[in-house]
Motif scaffolding. Structure first.
Motif, short mmCIF file in Angstrom:
data_model
loop_
_atom_site.label_atom_id
_atom_site.label_comp_id
_atom_site.label_asym_id
_atom_site.label_seq_id
_atom_site.Cartn_x
_atom_site.Cartn_y
_atom_site.Cartn_z
N ALA A 104 86.71 -11.23 11.37
CA ALA A 104 85.70 -11.24 12.44
C ALA A 104 84.78 -10.04 12.33
O ALA A 104 85.21 -8.93 12.00
N PHE A 105 83.51 -10.27 12.63
CA PHE A 105 82.54 -9.18 12.76
C PHE A 105 82.40 -8.92 14.25
O PHE A 105 81.88 -9.74 14.99
N LEU A 106 82.91 -7.79 14.69
CA LEU A 106 83.00 -7.46 16.12
C LEU A 106 81.73 -6.78 16.63
O LEU A 106 81.02 -6.13 15.86
N PRO A 107 81.46 -6.89 17.92
CA PRO A 107 80.27 -6.26 18.48
C PRO A 107 80.18 -4.75 18.20
O PRO A 107 79.11 -4.22 17.97
N ASP A 108 81.32 -4.05 18.19
CA ASP A 108 81.31 -2.61 17.91
C ASP A 108 80.88 -2.28 16.48
O ASP A 108 80.57 -1.13 16.18
N MET A 109 80.87 -3.25 15.60
CA MET A 109 80.54 -3.00 14.20
C MET A 109 79.04 -2.92 13.96
O MET A 109 78.60 -2.38 12.95
#
Length: 175
Positions: A104-109
């Motif tokens: 997953a590509f998380l919002p924090d990234m």
């Protein structure tokens, strides 16, 4: 001698002192928190299965960038200097669930997009905390000092877990 000698994970229930009190949350925040576990464990799994089954049947996959174009020609090594690709480049590799090959590509990234980072290590194995099993990983990279600080649903966390990065989201800086 158990399978977990040298790993602290099985001890967590023994040394934790109960659930932490979260800061005051809105009603929507509390609902999100209550739904997070069943959503990720059951609903999201069912939705993914239905989505990928329909793609196989109909053959109409959404437009995604050819991931092979983003794959590194030279494998990443510990200490390599890299650039995290732009958010547009990364988003073009993701499926509707904001994942690439299950990562997953998380919002924090997003805050790291376009920045230079250093490779901590290329992952080969990791402990899956959901079932306490050692799992293999390929194409997943850990970056120095790039850690998770919590989630929107559960709030701040002091555990400092490294964020998982797909090789396709990174590019090596020459020299």
């Amino acid at each position: 001698m158990s399978n977990f000698d040298g790993c602290q994970l099985p001890c967590v229930p023994k040394f934790s002192t109960g659930a932490a009190r979260l800061s005051a949350q809105s009603g929507i925040g509390r609902i999100k928190q209550l739904l997070a576990v069943p959503w990720n464990r059951h609903v999201k799994k069912w939705l993914k299965r239905a989505y990928y089954t329909s793609i196989r049947r109909n053959g109409n996959a959404p437009q995604q960038a050819a991931v092979k174009d983003f794959a590194p020609a030279i494998p990443f090594e510990q200490g390599d200097l890299i650039r995290v690709r732009s958010s547009e480049e990364i988003l073009s590799t993701l499926d509707p669930f904001k994942e690439l090959k299950g990562c997953a590509f998380l919002p924090d990234m997003y805050q790291y997009c376009g920045t230079q980072q250093r490779i901590l290590k290329s992952m080969r194995y990791f402990m899956d905390e959901r079932d306490y099993k050692l799992k293999k990983a390929r194409g997943v990279i850990l970056l120095e000092n790039v850690i998770c600080n919590g989630t929107p649903a559960f709030g701040e966390c002091d555990r400092c877990c490294y964020l998982f990065w797909r090789e396709e989201w990174l590019e090596k800086i020459a020299g």
